[in-house]
Design a protein around this motif. Structure first.
Motif, PDB file in Angstrom:
ATOM      1  N   ASP A  78       0.862  -1.185   0.000  1.00  0.00           N
ATOM      2  CA  ASP A  78       0.000   0.000   0.000  1.00  0.00           C
ATOM      3  C   ASP A  78       0.900   1.238   0.000  1.00  0.00           C
ATOM      4  O   ASP A  78       1.720   1.419   0.895  1.00  0.00           O
ATOM      5  CB  ASP A  78      -0.893  -0.006   1.241  1.00  0.00           C
ATOM      6  CG  ASP A  78      -1.924   1.110   1.228  1.00  0.00           C
ATOM      7  OD1 ASP A  78      -1.689   2.120   0.545  1.00  0.00           O
ATOM      8  OD2 ASP A  78      -2.955   0.976   1.907  1.00  0.00           O
ATOM      9  N   ALA A  79       0.719   2.094  -0.962  1.00  0.00           N
ATOM     10  CA  ALA A  79       1.602   3.249  -1.122  1.00  0.00           C
ATOM     11  C   ALA A  79       1.392   4.324  -0.067  1.00  0.00           C
ATOM     12  O   ALA A  79       2.265   5.178   0.125  1.00  0.00           O
ATOM     13  CB  ALA A  79       1.414   3.859  -2.506  1.00  0.00           C
ATOM     14  N   SER A  80       0.260   4.302   0.650  1.00  0.00           N
ATOM     15  CA  SER A  80      -0.058   5.409   1.553  1.00  0.00           C
ATOM     16  C   SER A  80      -0.095   5.033   3.031  1.00  0.00           C
ATOM     17  O   SER A  80      -0.434   5.875   3.868  1.00  0.00           O
ATOM     18  CB  SER A  80      -1.405   6.031   1.160  1.00  0.00           C
ATOM     19  OG  SER A  80      -2.438   5.061   1.228  1.00  0.00           O
ATOM     20  N   SER A  81       0.228   3.813   3.381  1.00  0.00           N
ATOM     21  CA  SER A  81       0.111   3.360   4.770  1.00  0.00           C
ATOM     22  C   SER A  81       1.446   3.435   5.499  1.00  0.00           C
ATOM     23  O   SER A  81       2.505   3.207   4.913  1.00  0.00           O
ATOM     24  CB  SER A  81      -0.411   1.921   4.822  1.00  0.00           C
ATOM     25  OG  SER A  81      -1.721   1.837   4.309  1.00  0.00           O
ATOM     26  N   LEU A  82       1.374   3.734   6.802  1.00  0.00           N
ATOM     27  CA  LEU A  82       2.554   3.653   7.648  1.00  0.00           C
ATOM     28  C   LEU A  82       2.734   2.252   8.214  1.00  0.00           C
ATOM     29  O   LEU A  82       3.863   1.784   8.393  1.00  0.00           O
ATOM     30  CB  LEU A  82       2.445   4.659   8.800  1.00  0.00           C
ATOM     31  CG  LEU A  82       2.630   6.137   8.463  1.00  0.00           C
ATOM     32  CD1 LEU A  82       2.363   6.994   9.693  1.00  0.00           C
ATOM     33  CD2 LEU A  82       4.024   6.402   7.931  1.00  0.00           C
TER      34      LEU A  82
ATOM     35  N   GLU B 272       9.962   4.072  -3.199  1.00  0.00           N
ATOM     36  CA  GLU B 272       9.131   5.265  -3.280  1.00  0.00           C
ATOM     37  C   GLU B 272       7.641   4.944  -3.349  1.00  0.00           C
ATOM     38  O   GLU B 272       6.808   5.681  -2.831  1.00  0.00           O
ATOM     39  CB  GLU B 272       9.515   6.080  -4.518  1.00  0.00           C
ATOM     40  CG  GLU B 272      10.822   6.837  -4.353  1.00  0.00           C
ATOM     41  CD  GLU B 272      10.639   8.171  -3.666  1.00  0.00           C
ATOM     42  OE1 GLU B 272       9.954   8.216  -2.622  1.00  0.00           O
ATOM     43  OE2 GLU B 272      11.166   9.165  -4.154  1.00  0.00           O
ATOM     44  N   THR B 273       7.295   3.834  -3.999  1.00  0.00           N
ATOM     45  CA  THR B 273       5.885   3.494  -4.205  1.00  0.00           C
ATOM     46  C   THR B 273       5.325   2.582  -3.121  1.00  0.00           C
ATOM     47  O   THR B 273       4.201   2.097  -3.250  1.00  0.00           O
ATOM     48  CB  THR B 273       5.705   2.809  -5.568  1.00  0.00           C
ATOM     49  OG1 THR B 273       6.543   1.641  -5.622  1.00  0.00           O
ATOM     50  CG2 THR B 273       6.094   3.750  -6.703  1.00  0.00           C
TER      51      THR B 273
ATOM     52  N   SER C  75       3.966   5.286   3.058  1.00  0.00           N
ATOM     53  CA  SER C  75       4.068   6.746   3.043  1.00  0.00           C
ATOM     54  C   SER C  75       5.317   7.260   3.733  1.00  0.00           C
ATOM     55  O   SER C  75       5.632   8.446   3.650  1.00  0.00           O
ATOM     56  CB  SER C  75       2.827   7.357   3.703  1.00  0.00           C
ATOM     57  OG  SER C  75       2.725   6.939   5.053  1.00  0.00           O
ATOM     58  N   SER C  76       6.045   6.375   4.426  1.00  0.00           N
ATOM     59  CA  SER C  76       7.253   6.774   5.123  1.00  0.00           C
ATOM     60  C   SER C  76       8.484   6.290   4.357  1.00  0.00           C
ATOM     61  O   SER C  76       8.454   5.241   3.695  1.00  0.00           O
ATOM     62  CB  SER C  76       7.268   6.194   6.531  1.00  0.00           C
ATOM     63  OG  SER C  76       8.476   6.493   7.199  1.00  0.00           O
TER      64      SER C  76
ATOM     65  N   ASP D 149       7.315  17.210   5.428  1.00  0.00           N
ATOM     66  CA  ASP D 149       6.797  16.007   6.074  1.00  0.00           C
ATOM     67  C   ASP D 149       7.713  14.823   5.841  1.00  0.00           C
ATOM     68  O   ASP D 149       7.968  14.423   4.694  1.00  0.00           O
ATOM     69  CB  ASP D 149       5.393  15.702   5.534  1.00  0.00           C
ATOM     70  CG  ASP D 149       4.696  14.600   6.321  1.00  0.00           C
ATOM     71  OD1 ASP D 149       5.160  14.292   7.439  1.00  0.00           O
ATOM     72  OD2 ASP D 149       3.698  14.060   5.819  1.00  0.00           O
TER      73      ASP D 149
ATOM     74  N   PRO E   4       7.078  11.395   7.167  1.00  0.00           N
ATOM     75  CA  PRO E   4       6.113  10.606   7.946  1.00  0.00           C
ATOM     76  C   PRO E   4       6.800   9.617   8.885  1.00  0.00           C
ATOM     77  O   PRO E   4       7.749   8.931   8.512  1.00  0.00           O
ATOM     78  CB  PRO E   4       5.304   9.884   6.863  1.00  0.00           C
ATOM     79  CG  PRO E   4       5.393  10.778   5.667  1.00  0.00           C
ATOM     80  CD  PRO E   4       6.781  11.345   5.713  1.00  0.00           C
TER      81      PRO E   4
ATOM     82  N   SER F  97       7.178  16.154  11.188  1.00  0.00           N
ATOM     83  CA  SER F  97       6.421  16.885  10.181  1.00  0.00           C
ATOM     84  C   SER F  97       6.196  18.317  10.651  1.00  0.00           C
ATOM     85  O   SER F  97       6.098  18.593  11.850  1.00  0.00           O
ATOM     86  CB  SER F  97       5.071  16.212   9.900  1.00  0.00           C
ATOM     87  OG  SER F  97       4.223  16.287  11.032  1.00  0.00           O
TER      88      SER F  97
END
Length: 524
Positions: A67-71, A102-103, A106-107, A298, A300, A304
């Motif tokens: 998942d590209a957006s999860s921590l 990179e993909t 999110s961190s 930011d 993450p 931030s």
């Protein structure tokens, strides 16, 4: 020039460029640059050889799902070369800090919370064709759980891992690595950010041109209605520049040194428009007129900086009149604030701009009113460290007016005016002062800020004040004209012509003539 900031990033540490190289695996240390054309920043972590590893292609891994957006998430990945074995060396994979592609996530970096062999070893044909079996675990598919809960890491197994970062809300090539923990000890005595005409960056300005209501109220009276309305016609052109430096350890999560700066270049014109036909006292308190989030910095999971630019307004008034008033609170501002304050002296300069006055009143025997409006632009920097400690540092610009309006039928001036020795049948005074103060306010729970969640700390940068209008006139007898010292750059009429004809017998005529003279100040 508004919209331009001149900045020199002084060498914090001699050495090579801090840019992360996706072709070289992270083993013990790693750098990451924010891939953005609006903001810029770099983050470096450093520890024992096996405390920091890599799950990018350079580290010998291919990501199958992520998942590209999860921590925090489960990542499916396959070992594609013997380089991947570095992850399992030393204390093992769990609690190792890893660089993510990179993909993926999110961190830039994450903790390995768990790892196991995937029961499903199926590989897409195109990926399988790129893997050359070598070593013990190539072609093996794993399920890896990652998060940014760095506090859960047992530092006795990994040893300490330090971090250092710097970031800005404008694009600039950071030509030196961020400071190490050792180097950061000098932050409080280091001129870590200075201005240099050879390094100029254009920042997009905010242009605000709108009318914001402050108050509107009315009440029915016998045979008429009493009402009060007030608003600010606001024209603001502002450029905001921001930056931060932080150092400490990721394992365990500790901030050793921290510094943030905010720059504000602004042209502000706030026109108070007040219409009153009532008696009494009004107070709106401080209300938000305008608010917008600005690009921040930011990293993450680490640190931030989320800035918000806002304009607050309010008014207090004691009214005993039937009048209309329009007056400008206008100034140009150039200020730089640093926090903590001992990182570098803050600087600031404000210059009053030309103000206009329009004033009219319904003729009656007396008019005695005081009006105190507030207009406050603010930059609020929301700070978060390791996802658990939060704080705010605000740069507040409080601009105020104090307007005293008096018309008396017996020739006696009211308290607060400067014409107590005037004489005559009718007397009018307008006294309007402007004041400006700039403060830094810090509050929150990041220990490095030296404050706790239960209190706040305010640092006064500077204050200034000037008289906009200070004029009195009487209808007959002596006339006193008082002109307060005028700040440079403000064009003022030297005085006003007062009616002195003894043939004027109508109170209404006298008041109208005086008001016309007062109003002419604003158009001269």
């Amino acid at each position: 020039m508004l919209g331009t900031v001149s900045l020199l990033l002084i060498p914090l540490l001699s050495g090579a460029n801090a840019a992360n190289d996706w072709g070289i695996a992270c083993k013990g240390e790693c750098s990451y640059d924010i891939p953005d054309t609006v903001v810029s920043g770099t983050l470096k972590i450093s520890g024992a050889s096996n405390a920091v590893s890599d799950i990018t292609a350079a580290g010998g891994w291919t990501i199958l799902s992520c998942d590209a957006s999860s921590l925090a998430q489960d990542i499916r990945l396959v070992c594609q070369s013997s380089d991947c074995e570095h992850l399992f060396e030393g204390h093992g994979a769990i609690d190792t800090l890893i660089r993510l592609p990179e993909t993926c996530g999110s961190s830039a970096f994450a903790r390995v919370a768990n790892i196991q062999v995937d029961p499903n070893q199926t590989l897409p044909a195109d990926i399988k064709a790129t893997i050359s079996p070598a070593g013990n675990i190539t072609t093996t598919v794993f399920i890896m759980s990652v998060d940014t809960n760095f506090a859960a890491i047992d530092s006795t197994k990994t040893g300490p891992v330090s971090f250092s970062l710097e970031g800005y809300n404008f694009p600039v090539q950071i030509i030196t690595p961020p400071p190490t923990k050792r180097d950061a000890r000098g932050l409080k005595t280091r001129n870590w950010m200075a201005f240099n005409e050879s390094n100029t960056y254009d920042l997009p300005p905010l242009n605000i041109d709108d009318t914001f209501p402050l108050l509107s109220t009315s009440i029915d009276c016998d045979h008429f209605s009493a009402s009060v309305s007030a608003s600010f016609e606001t024209k603001v052109d502002v450029t905001v520049s921001l930056g931060l430096i932080a150092t400490g350890t990721v394992i365990p999560p500790v901030i050793d040194e921290f510094a943030v700066f905010a720059g504000l270049d602004a042209s502000v014109v706030g026109t108070l428009d007040l219409t009153a036909s009532a008696l009494g006292t009004i107070s709106t308190g401080e209300t938000t007129l305008y608010s917008v989030a600005l690009p921040g910095v930011d990293f993450p999971g680490f640190f931030s900086l989320e800035p918000i630019f806002a304009i607050y307004g309010g008014i207090k008034a004691t009214l005993n009149a039937d009048f209309d008033l329009k007056v400008d609170l206008a100034y140009n501002l150039n200020t730089r604030a640093h926090y903590p304050p001992d990182t570098e002296p803050s600087t600031g300069d404000s210059k009053p701009a030309t103000s206009t006055l329009v004033f009219s009143a319904v003729p009656n025997l007396s008019l005695n009113s005081e009006v105190k409006p507030l207009l406050k632009p603010e930059i609020k920097l929301g700070l978060e460290a390791f996802g658990v400690a939060t704080a705010t540092v605000s740069l507040d610009v409080e601009s105020r007016l104090e307007a005293t309006l008096n018309i008396n039928a017996d020739g006696n001036a009211q308290a607060g005016t400067t014409c107590s020795d005037a004489s005559g049948e009718i007397e009018a005074c307008v006294d309007i002062k402007a004041a400006l103060s700039v403060n830094v306010v810090a509050e929150g729970s990041i220990d490095i800020l030296g404050i706790s969640a239960s209190n706040s700390t305010t640092y006064a940068l500077y204050s200034d004040g000037w008289d906009l209008y200070n004029k009195c006139a009487s209808a007959s007898g002596n006339t006193k004209r008082e002109a307060a010292p005028v700040s440079a750059g403000i064009q003022r009429r030297a005085g006003i012509t007062c009616p002195t004809s003894s043939t004027i017998t109508s109170i209404e005529e006298i008041i109208n003539e005086i008001i016309q003279d007062i109003q002419s100040i604003g158009s001269s």
